[in-house]
Design a protein around this motif. Structure first.
Motif, PDB file in Angstrom:
ATOM      1  N   SER A 157       2.238 -21.354 -48.029  1.00  0.00           N
ATOM      2  CA  SER A 157       1.999 -21.537 -49.465  1.00  0.00           C
ATOM      3  C   SER A 157       3.194 -22.170 -50.188  1.00  0.00           C
ATOM      4  N   SER A 158       4.223 -22.549 -49.457  1.00  0.00           N
ATOM      5  CA  SER A 158       5.402 -23.143 -50.093  1.00  0.00           C
ATOM      6  C   SER A 158       5.053 -24.440 -50.804  1.00  0.00           C
ATOM      7  N   GLN A 159       5.771 -24.690 -51.872  1.00  0.00           N
ATOM      8  CA  GLN A 159       5.601 -25.935 -52.625  1.00  0.00           C
ATOM      9  C   GLN A 159       6.835 -26.798 -52.377  1.00  0.00           C
ATOM     10  N   PHE A 160       6.648 -28.095 -52.496  1.00  0.00           N
ATOM     11  CA  PHE A 160       7.804 -28.971 -52.342  1.00  0.00           C
ATOM     12  C   PHE A 160       7.645 -30.237 -53.173  1.00  0.00           C
ATOM     13  N   ILE A 161       8.783 -30.806 -53.467  1.00  0.00           N
ATOM     14  CA  ILE A 161       8.877 -32.157 -54.023  1.00  0.00           C
ATOM     15  C   ILE A 161       9.981 -32.838 -53.243  1.00  0.00           C
ATOM     16  N   HIS A 162       9.696 -34.029 -52.759  1.00  0.00           N
ATOM     17  CA  HIS A 162      10.724 -34.828 -52.079  1.00  0.00           C
ATOM     18  C   HIS A 162      10.735 -36.217 -52.690  1.00  0.00           C
ATOM     19  N   LEU A 163      11.902 -36.634 -53.153  1.00  0.00           N
ATOM     20  CA  LEU A 163      12.074 -37.979 -53.706  1.00  0.00           C
ATOM     21  C   LEU A 163      12.859 -38.821 -52.724  1.00  0.00           C
ATOM     22  N   ASN A 164      12.357 -40.003 -52.450  1.00  0.00           N
ATOM     23  CA  ASN A 164      13.099 -40.990 -51.673  1.00  0.00           C
ATOM     24  C   ASN A 164      13.367 -42.167 -52.598  1.00  0.00           C
ATOM     25  N   ILE A 165      14.636 -42.449 -52.799  1.00  0.00           N
ATOM     26  CA  ILE A 165      15.040 -43.562 -53.649  1.00  0.00           C
ATOM     27  C   ILE A 165      15.609 -44.641 -52.739  1.00  0.00           C
ATOM     28  N   ALA A 166      14.858 -45.717 -52.568  1.00  0.00           N
ATOM     29  CA  ALA A 166      15.269 -46.816 -51.691  1.00  0.00           C
ATOM     30  C   ALA A 166      15.949 -47.879 -52.543  1.00  0.00           C
ATOM     31  N   ILE A 167      17.184 -48.216 -52.158  1.00  0.00           N
ATOM     32  CA  ILE A 167      17.976 -49.190 -52.915  1.00  0.00           C
ATOM     33  C   ILE A 167      18.534 -50.251 -51.977  1.00  0.00           C
ATOM     34  N   MET A 168      18.931 -51.356 -52.565  1.00  0.00           N
ATOM     35  CA  MET A 168      19.607 -52.389 -51.785  1.00  0.00           C
ATOM     36  C   MET A 168      21.056 -51.958 -51.551  1.00  0.00           C
ATOM     37  N   PRO A 169      21.676 -52.434 -50.490  1.00  0.00           N
ATOM     38  CA  PRO A 169      23.060 -52.069 -50.194  1.00  0.00           C
ATOM     39  C   PRO A 169      24.023 -52.563 -51.278  1.00  0.00           C
ATOM     40  N   GLY A 170      25.192 -51.976 -51.287  1.00  0.00           N
ATOM     41  CA  GLY A 170      26.248 -52.465 -52.162  1.00  0.00           C
ATOM     42  C   GLY A 170      26.766 -51.441 -53.154  1.00  0.00           C
ATOM     43  N   ARG A 171      26.179 -50.256 -53.176  1.00  0.00           N
ATOM     44  CA  ARG A 171      26.660 -49.234 -54.100  1.00  0.00           C
ATOM     45  C   ARG A 171      27.551 -48.249 -53.355  1.00  0.00           C
TER      46      ARG A 171
END
Length: 114
Positions: A57-71
């Motif tokens: 019954s666990s809840q989850f949120i997963h965010l994947n933030i895909a960025i270009m290189p250089g930071r």
């Protein structure tokens, strides 16, 4: 760029506003100051079938933030902080919230704008 994909457990749509989550996440990306607002893309995907540890019954949120290189690592840490700060109130009742920043390989990324 960036692309932010939000995965969430199905029952969360009965507990929190997914629309508000998307808006808050998008705002956090803007507030990081690392991207042009018009380039940010945020979307949410409902996961009907999943398991989290031993508790079905666990809840989850997963965010994947895909960025270009250089930071820098500091910029990525700032990004994580801004996005989490933006969603923290909305996700306070969620048992698991994870966020990851991944770098796309520019030579393996294609974009066509019509």
């Amino acid at each position: 760029m960036p692309h932010c994909s939000i995965e969430y457990s199905a029952q969360l749509s009965e507990i929190i506003s997914i629309e508000a989550l998307v808006e808050a996440c998008h705002r956090g990306l803007i507030e990081s100051g690392l991207f042009e607002a018009k380039a940010i893309k945020t979307r949410a995907y409902r996961c009907e079938f999943y398991r989290v540890g031993e508790d079905a019954s666990s809840q989850f949120i997963h965010l994947n933030i895909a960025i270009m290189p250089g930071r820098s690592d500091e910029q990525k840490a700032l990004l994580l902080e801004r996005v989490y700060d933006a969603i923290a109130l909305i996700t306070a009742a969620v048992s698991s919230v994870t966020i990851e920043v991944t770098e796309l390989q520019q030579q393996h990324y294609f974009k066509a704008i019509n």
